[in-house]
Design a protein around this motif. Sequence first.
Motif, PDB file in Angstrom:
ATOM      1  N   GLN A  75      -1.893   9.836   8.455  1.00 41.68           N
ATOM      2  CA  GLN A  75      -1.152   8.828   9.233  1.00 41.68           C
ATOM      3  C   GLN A  75      -0.095   8.084   8.436  1.00 41.68           C
ATOM      4  OE1 GLN A  75      -3.926   6.546  11.614  1.00 41.68           O
ATOM      5  NE2 GLN A  75      -4.213   8.269  13.032  1.00 41.68           N
ATOM      6  N   ASN A  76       0.124   8.449   7.172  1.00 43.80           N
ATOM      7  CA  ASN A  76       1.372   8.064   6.502  1.00 43.80           C
ATOM      8  C   ASN A  76       1.636   9.009   5.328  1.00 43.80           C
ATOM      9  OD1 ASN A  76      -0.094   7.052   4.315  1.00 43.80           O
ATOM     10  ND2 ASN A  76       0.922   5.073   4.285  1.00 43.80           N
TER      11      ASN A  76
ATOM     12  N   PHE B 132       4.085   2.953  18.047  1.00 43.60           N
ATOM     13  CA  PHE B 132       3.178   3.840  17.305  1.00 43.60           C
ATOM     14  C   PHE B 132       2.529   4.884  18.202  1.00 43.60           C
ATOM     15  CE2 PHE B 132       3.119  -0.192  14.833  1.00 43.60           C
ATOM     16  CZ  PHE B 132       3.739   0.301  13.688  1.00 43.60           C
TER      17      PHE B 132
ATOM     18  N   ALA C 179      -0.680   0.406  13.917  1.00 44.94           N
ATOM     19  CA  ALA C 179      -0.122   1.700  13.496  1.00 44.94           C
ATOM     20  C   ALA C 179      -1.209   2.770  13.550  1.00 44.94           C
ATOM     21  CB  ALA C 179       0.458   1.585  12.091  1.00 44.94           C
TER      22      ALA C 179
ATOM     23  N   ASP D  37       5.981   8.423   8.700  1.00 44.20           N
ATOM     24  CA  ASP D  37       6.815   7.516   7.889  1.00 44.20           C
ATOM     25  C   ASP D  37       8.171   8.138   7.593  1.00 44.20           C
ATOM     26  OD1 ASP D  37       4.926   5.534   7.861  1.00 44.20           O
ATOM     27  OD2 ASP D  37       4.601   5.526   5.681  1.00 44.20           O
TER      28      ASP D  37
ATOM     29  N   ASP E  31       6.995  -5.065  12.676  1.00 50.57           N
ATOM     30  CA  ASP E  31       6.246  -3.829  12.413  1.00 50.57           C
ATOM     31  C   ASP E  31       5.045  -3.694  13.354  1.00 50.57           C
ATOM     32  OD1 ASP E  31       5.017  -1.573  11.220  1.00 50.57           O
ATOM     33  OD2 ASP E  31       4.110  -2.776   9.637  1.00 50.57           O
ATOM     34  N   ARG E  32       3.863  -4.097  12.905  1.00 50.23           N
ATOM     35  CA  ARG E  32       2.648  -3.928  13.716  1.00 50.23           C
ATOM     36  C   ARG E  32       2.587  -4.986  14.816  1.00 50.23           C
ATOM     37  NH1 ARG E  32      -1.515  -2.806   8.630  1.00 50.23           N
ATOM     38  NH2 ARG E  32      -0.281  -1.092   7.758  1.00 50.23           N
TER      39      ARG E  32
ATOM     40  N   PHE F  30      -3.999   3.976   4.407  1.00 49.61           N
ATOM     41  CA  PHE F  30      -2.544   4.083   4.202  1.00 49.61           C
ATOM     42  C   PHE F  30      -2.159   4.195   2.721  1.00 49.61           C
ATOM     43  CE2 PHE F  30      -1.748   1.893   8.522  1.00 49.61           C
ATOM     44  CZ  PHE F  30      -1.258   3.053   9.110  1.00 49.61           C
TER      45      PHE F  30
ATOM     46  N   CYS G 173       8.708   6.331  10.772  1.00 48.61           N
ATOM     47  CA  CYS G 173       8.427   4.938  11.108  1.00 48.61           C
ATOM     48  C   CYS G 173       9.478   4.169  10.322  1.00 48.61           C
ATOM     49  CB  CYS G 173       7.005   4.596  10.655  1.00 48.61           C
ATOM     50  SG  CYS G 173       6.485   2.935  11.063  1.00 48.61           S
TER      51      CYS G 173
ATOM     52  N   ARG H  78      -1.169   5.784  16.550  1.00 48.04           N
ATOM     53  CA  ARG H  78      -1.064   7.185  16.090  1.00 48.04           C
ATOM     54  C   ARG H  78      -2.329   7.964  16.420  1.00 48.04           C
ATOM     55  NH1 ARG H  78       1.707   5.307  10.386  1.00 48.04           N
ATOM     56  NH2 ARG H  78       3.646   4.650  11.358  1.00 48.04           N
TER      57      ARG H  78
ATOM     58  N   GLU I  44       0.779  -1.235   0.000  1.00 43.89           N
ATOM     59  CA  GLU I  44       0.000   0.000   0.000  1.00 43.89           C
ATOM     60  C   GLU I  44       0.815   1.291   0.000  1.00 43.89           C
ATOM     61  OE1 GLU I  44       0.404  -2.130   2.427  1.00 43.89           O
ATOM     62  OE2 GLU I  44       0.851  -1.053   4.265  1.00 43.89           O
ATOM     63  N   SER I  45       2.093   1.223   0.343  1.00 44.80           N
ATOM     64  CA  SER I  45       2.824   2.484   0.572  1.00 44.80           C
ATOM     65  C   SER I  45       4.310   2.341   0.250  1.00 44.80           C
ATOM     66  CB  SER I  45       2.684   2.868   2.051  1.00 44.80           C
ATOM     67  OG  SER I  45       3.270   1.861   2.866  1.00 44.80           O
TER      68      SER I  45
ATOM     69  N   TRP J 127       6.536   2.921   2.380  1.00 45.52           N
ATOM     70  CA  TRP J 127       7.038   2.235   3.578  1.00 45.52           C
ATOM     71  C   TRP J 127       7.004   0.721   3.358  1.00 45.52           C
ATOM     72  CZ3 TRP J 127       6.278  -1.510   7.052  1.00 45.52           C
ATOM     73  CH2 TRP J 127       6.897  -1.397   8.302  1.00 45.52           C
ATOM     74  N   ARG J 128       5.865   0.253   2.817  1.00 48.05           N
ATOM     75  CA  ARG J 128       5.682  -1.196   2.671  1.00 48.05           C
ATOM     76  C   ARG J 128       6.671  -1.758   1.654  1.00 48.05           C
ATOM     77  NH1 ARG J 128       4.195  -3.784   6.424  1.00 48.05           N
ATOM     78  NH2 ARG J 128       2.601  -2.203   6.805  1.00 48.05           N
TER      79      ARG J 128
HETATM   80  O1  AHR Z   1       2.603  -0.442   9.767  1.00 48.72           O
HETATM   81  C1  AHR Z   1       3.368   0.588   9.270  1.00 48.72           C
HETATM   82  C2  AHR Z   1       2.523   1.483   8.433  1.00 48.72           C
HETATM   83  O2  AHR Z   1       1.960   0.729   7.384  1.00 48.72           O
HETATM   84  C3  AHR Z   1       3.251   2.621   7.745  1.00 48.72           C
HETATM   85  O3  AHR Z   1       3.134   3.824   8.396  1.00 48.72           O
HETATM   86  C4  AHR Z   1       2.459   2.728   6.484  1.00 48.72           C
HETATM   87  O4  AHR Z   1       3.040   3.528   5.505  1.00 48.72           O
HETATM   88  C5  AHR Z   1       2.271   1.324   6.154  1.00 48.72           C
HETATM   89  O5  AHR Z   1       1.453   1.072   5.139  1.00 48.72           O
END
Ligand code: AHR
Length: 366
Positions: free
Chosen positions: A248-249, A159, A195, A279, A142-143, A222, A299, A199, A64-65, A67-68
């Motif tokens: 949030q990102n 977070f 996350a 992020d 991560d999470r 995200f 992050c 936040r 999704e991002s 970051w990912r």
């Molecule tokens: O779990 C981390 C978060 O998940 C990051 O902030 C975000 O960008 C990602 O998709």
Amino acid sequence: MKKRLVAGMLVSLMAVSMVACGSSDTGAADTGDSSAETTDAGSSDTAADSGEKIIVGFAQVGHESDWRTASTNSVQEAFSEANGYDLEFVDCDNDSAKQIEAVRQFIQDDVDYIVIDPIVSTGWDTVLTECEDAGIPVIVIDRTIEDSDKYVSWVGSEFMNEGLASGAWLKAYAEAKGITDLNILVIEGSNGSSAQIGRTDGFKKYADQEGWTILDSQDGDFTQDGGQQVMESYCKSYEGKFNVVVCQNDNEAFGAMDAMKAAGVSYGVDKDVILISFDACKAGLEYVQSGDINADFMCYPLQGSYCADIIQALKKGEDVQKQTFMTEPWYVAEDILKSITYTNNAGKEVTEDLIQVTDAASQASY
Ligand code: AHR
């Protein structure tokens, strides 16, 4: 590698997993040093040394991002064939059911270790019990998982502290700029993820305490598209009524910027809207440097080598620590504040530097 070799040691490891040892909890993106490169900290021990492949199943959240993408690359690099691993990678496309299914498939495939980045923080105990029964150690990255402790070790971000820091920064920034009335729109990350929860709760603590108005808080998943869609709707519903947007990102922030631009709303340093993000990926920090994003709370995604270190320690029968927190700096566009002080999630008052973004800082990011 036959996982049965490690199954026996798992029970004792779980019993001592709160003891700090083994993998380092420092390094990552070191706080306060804008020149610190956010490259993977790097495991020196590789499985290749022993000559037999270690089979690792990794159930990744999705794609999704930015970051990912960095997270996926980090894990794939750490668990490369050259390093002596055979990685079964599953992109779960932000679908919790698919993620549980992936873990069950790893059990069927008799992998040596399972790595999970949990899409949501609950609903894990049954499948983690199945991993435990199969004698497969689980590492979470991560999470967090909130409803089960049947994993050996977790590596990731605090977070809640990210959210608290963003609130502490906004309070100090508004005071420094003489802004007394804060009307805030929040674009949340995927609901149910730790996350998003950390936040949201951390920032809300400041909003409640300071009497700020949170006009709305909706899920942008995200993603850049999600951020854009939520912001387009906010621009219509709250036209002329908001002066802070919290994304949030970074990818949500990129989408929100497009939506605000289209609606004629200016954002960033001394503009209509104070824009906060999380992020601190490379593109995010470039926007901080140009003054389009006011503050970006890092992050740190490069957790692959930490994970490999844990597996190497387990393989040697060493104890591993139950939690490893990434060190994460906070980045700002202006130099009017040097640091923020706040009470963190552990109840400790901390003062942390704010880093004004330079070329070196943005280029060093992921
Ligand atoms: O779990 C981390 C978060 O998940 C990051 O902030 C975000 O960008 C990602 O998709």
